[in-house]
Motif scaffolding. Structure first.
Motif, mmCIF file in Angstrom:
data_model
loop_
_atom_site.group_PDB
_atom_site.id
_atom_site.type_symbol
_atom_site.label_atom_id
_atom_site.label_comp_id
_atom_site.label_asym_id
_atom_site.label_seq_id
_atom_site.Cartn_x
_atom_site.Cartn_y
_atom_site.Cartn_z
ATOM 1 N N SER A 162 7.745 -1.824 9.377
ATOM 2 C CA SER A 162 9.031 -1.390 9.935
ATOM 3 C C SER A 162 9.020 -1.619 11.442
ATOM 4 O O SER A 162 7.958 -1.620 12.073
ATOM 5 C CB SER A 162 9.234 0.095 9.649
ATOM 6 O OG SER A 162 8.177 0.826 10.208
ATOM 7 N N GLY A 333 11.678 3.058 6.810
ATOM 8 C CA GLY A 333 12.299 2.161 5.844
ATOM 9 C C GLY A 333 11.384 1.809 4.686
ATOM 10 O O GLY A 333 10.789 2.681 4.051
ATOM 11 N N ASP A 334 11.247 0.507 4.457
ATOM 12 C CA ASP A 334 10.511 0.024 3.282
ATOM 13 C C ASP A 334 9.001 0.181 3.389
ATOM 14 O O ASP A 334 8.284 -0.153 2.439
ATOM 15 C CB ASP A 334 10.851 -1.447 3.034
ATOM 16 C CG ASP A 334 12.264 -1.606 2.506
ATOM 17 O OD1 ASP A 334 12.887 -0.560 2.190
ATOM 18 O OD2 ASP A 334 12.747 -2.745 2.412
ATOM 19 N N ASP A 335 8.506 0.678 4.503
ATOM 20 C CA ASP A 335 7.059 0.929 4.603
ATOM 21 C C ASP A 335 6.593 1.851 3.477
ATOM 22 O O ASP A 335 5.439 1.793 3.062
ATOM 23 C CB ASP A 335 6.715 1.591 5.944
ATOM 24 C CG ASP A 335 6.629 0.581 7.076
ATOM 25 O OD1 ASP A 335 6.854 -0.614 6.810
ATOM 26 O OD2 ASP A 335 6.353 0.996 8.211
ATOM 27 N N PHE A 337 7.229 1.755 0.371
ATOM 28 C CA PHE A 337 6.777 0.992 -0.806
ATOM 29 C C PHE A 337 5.466 0.276 -0.521
ATOM 30 O O PHE A 337 4.576 0.211 -1.366
ATOM 31 C CB PHE A 337 7.861 -0.002 -1.236
ATOM 32 C CG PHE A 337 9.201 0.662 -1.383
ATOM 33 C CD1 PHE A 337 9.371 1.730 -2.262
ATOM 34 C CD2 PHE A 337 10.281 0.260 -0.618
ATOM 35 C CE1 PHE A 337 10.595 2.369 -2.381
ATOM 36 C CE2 PHE A 337 11.510 0.897 -0.724
ATOM 37 C CZ PHE A 337 11.665 1.954 -1.604
ATOM 38 N N LYS A 363 10.089 3.471 -7.799
ATOM 39 C CA LYS A 363 10.382 3.073 -6.414
ATOM 40 C C LYS A 363 11.618 3.796 -5.899
ATOM 41 O O LYS A 363 11.678 4.218 -4.746
ATOM 42 C CB LYS A 363 10.584 1.565 -6.321
ATOM 43 C CG LYS A 363 9.267 0.830 -6.406
ATOM 44 C CD LYS A 363 9.404 -0.599 -5.934
ATOM 45 C CE LYS A 363 8.039 -1.261 -5.980
ATOM 46 N NZ LYS A 363 8.068 -2.640 -6.363
ATOM 47 N N GLY A 367 11.825 6.070 -2.722
ATOM 48 C CA GLY A 367 12.754 5.735 -1.648
ATOM 49 C C GLY A 367 13.714 6.867 -1.316
ATOM 50 O O GLY A 367 14.182 6.965 -0.182
#
Ligand SMILES: Nc1ncnc2c1ncn2[C@@H]1O[C@H](COP(=O)(O)OP(=O)(O)OP(=O)(O)O)[C@@H](O)[C@H]1O
Ligand SMILES: [Mg+2]
Length: 460
Positions: A162, A333-335, A337, A363, A367
């Motif tokens: 991120s 954010g997507d960190d 996952f 997921k 999230g």
């Protein structure tokens, strides 16, 4: 634990914006043109007419890249002076990339300068766009090279793609080699410990000791004996001399964790050591000079720490030459996952399971959660899931977040529910009495003022 730094486009883009470029050319028109061209692309452009000043500039500034002219005396265009200065730069700063500039598109000169260590070559007059591309490509390569060095040397980086974490990595890379005192801020479980270690590993002190002390957990008496050490006989249990943690960290790094939790008395003692850079063992009169790099961490936000009844301002200034604030996991954010898969891998190995995947529902659950316990909470949740899961796919039901972390959250919910109930009751009663405040207040058991206050609080 295996860590890695993940290089992304953002990192080198940030690097370019942060870069300081030095240009040496005896033609002022060239200097002006390059300065104007690069002004908006990089943080700092230093221009210099006289190459004799190069050594001084290299010592005073942290320069990321150099554009170096080959010919200084217009009568002798052999490029010799340029080569001389290229060698001098390489001796002093072997890692700083140098791009040579020449008005003569002599291919021999170009090849020779590359052999002597220049990274690239531009011919005057240049195309602006091409020059900028060359500079960007060079800086990008420099960042990648540094990251490779970092991973090869086992730099305990942290996982994070991120922008918020890349920002932290960039800061560490810049700050670690300096001796600046660093205060690491961040909620529980955001990785303050790992970051402190990473700073040490990437600093010039990395061959020297790294000493971590959880000062928040030390009692008043232990604080002194642990940090400063003691002489035999200094107190009843002092059966032999003992080195304090500050002395053990000599020439290395000392990491004082949970610094926000120490008493005012402990703060005064700490401040005096930091100011004088010397410690005196309990039971001794001899002060010893110490050379340490100080890193502190706390999960208390800085504004809260700045409450002078709890924490001395002068100590905050002393420990906080620079601060690094770790983003909460919610801000990464997507960190989530990336970290989840990383932990799944680690625990699958630990519990001798086959490779474990996380499915879409899983997921989605990961999230949507808010992680009051941040990375640590995610780590535990994944560990539990890996242990419990029957097949090798983690789904939503296998992920259970700890109710412990949610105590505060539940209370917030309860609070908001209570407020909602109050608001609804007031609305109902006021409507029942057709807006007559005196009667509504009477039924609610409130004074008129108290009811007005609530009406305005709820925007009614
Ligand atoms: N970016 C990251 N990549 C990989 N692991 C991480 C990362 N951040 C944290 N961790 C892991 O999460 C756990 C918690 O991190 P750490 O103990 O450093 O948090 P902390 O900020 O010191 O928390 P506290 O305030 O509770 O002491 C550790 O097991 C650490 O290895
Ligand atoms: Mg910690």
């Amino acid at each position: 634990m295996l860590y890695c730094i993940i290089a992304t486009t953002e990192l080198w883009l940030m690097q370019i914006k942060d870069a300081c470029i030095l240009i040496i050319d005896d033609d002022t028109d060239v200097l002006t043109a390059v300065r104007l061209l690069l002004k908006t692309e990089v943080k700092e452009v230093i221009v210099e007419k006289n190459p004799e000043n190069i050594p001084g500039l290299l010592s005073r500034h942290s320069i990321d890249m150099i554009l170096l002219d080959m010919n200084y005396k217009s009568s002798i265009n052999t490029g010799n002076e340029g080569f001389y200065w290229l060698k001098e730069i390489k001796k002093k700063k072997p890692d700083v990339p140098v791009i040579m500039i020449t008005a003569y598109g002599d291919i021999d000169l170009a090849v020779r300068s590359l052999k002597e260590g220049a990274i690239d070559f531009v011919v005057k007059p240049w195309h602006n766009e091409r020059l900028i591309d060359t500079i960007k490509a060079t800086l990008k390569e420099k960042v990648n090279a540094e990251i490779n060095i970092i991973t090869e040397n086992g730099f305990e980086g942290m996982i994070g793609q991120s922008a918020a974490m890349q920002d932290v990595f960039l800061k560490i890379r810049k700050l670690a080699p300096t001796d600046a005192n660093i205060l690491i801020l961040g909620e529980n479980g955001t990785g303050k410990d790992g970051i402190a270690r990473a700073i040490h590993n990437f600093s010039l002190r990395n061959k020297k000791p790294y000493i971590k002390v959880d000062v928040g957990a030390l009692t008043e008496t232990l604080f002194e004996s642990e940090l400063f050490g003691y002489k035999k006989g200094a107190f009843t249990d002092a059966r032999e001399d003992r080195l304090g943690r500050f002395e053990s960290a000599h020439e290395g790094t000392i990491f004082l964790d949970e610094i926000g939790n120490i008493s005012l008395q402990q703060q005064a003692k700490l401040l005096s050591v930091l100011q004088n850079r010397q410690v005196t063992k309990l039971g001794s009169s001899e002060a010893k000079l110490i050379d340490i790099r100080l890193i502190c961490a706390t999960n208390i936000p800085l504004q809260q720490l700045a409450d002078e009844t709890k924490f001395r301002k002068d100590l905050i200034y002393r420990i906080n030459t620079v601060e690094i604030t770790l983003p909460s996991l919610r801000q990464r954010g997507d960190d989530v996952f990336l970290l989840a898969e990383y932990f799944a891998g680690i625990y699958a190995k630990k519990y001798s399971k086959a490779a474990i995947q996380i499915d879409d529902k899983g997921k989605q659950k990961l999230g949507n959660y808010h992680y009051p316990g941040n990375v640590r909470e995610l780590q535990y949740a994944i560990e539990r899931a890996v242990i419990m899961v029957e097949a090798d796919i983690i789904s939503a039901d296998d992920i259970i977040f700890s109710p412990l972390e949610n105590v505060k959250e539940n209370r917030v919910n309860a609070d908001t529910n209570l407020s909602l109930m109050e608001k609804n009751t007031i609305q109902r009663v006021v409507e029942k009495h057709n807006g007559n405040i005196t009667r509504a207040a009477k039924e609610l058991g409130l004074t008129r003022t108290a009811l007005y206050r609530r009406l305005s609080k709820y925007d009614m």
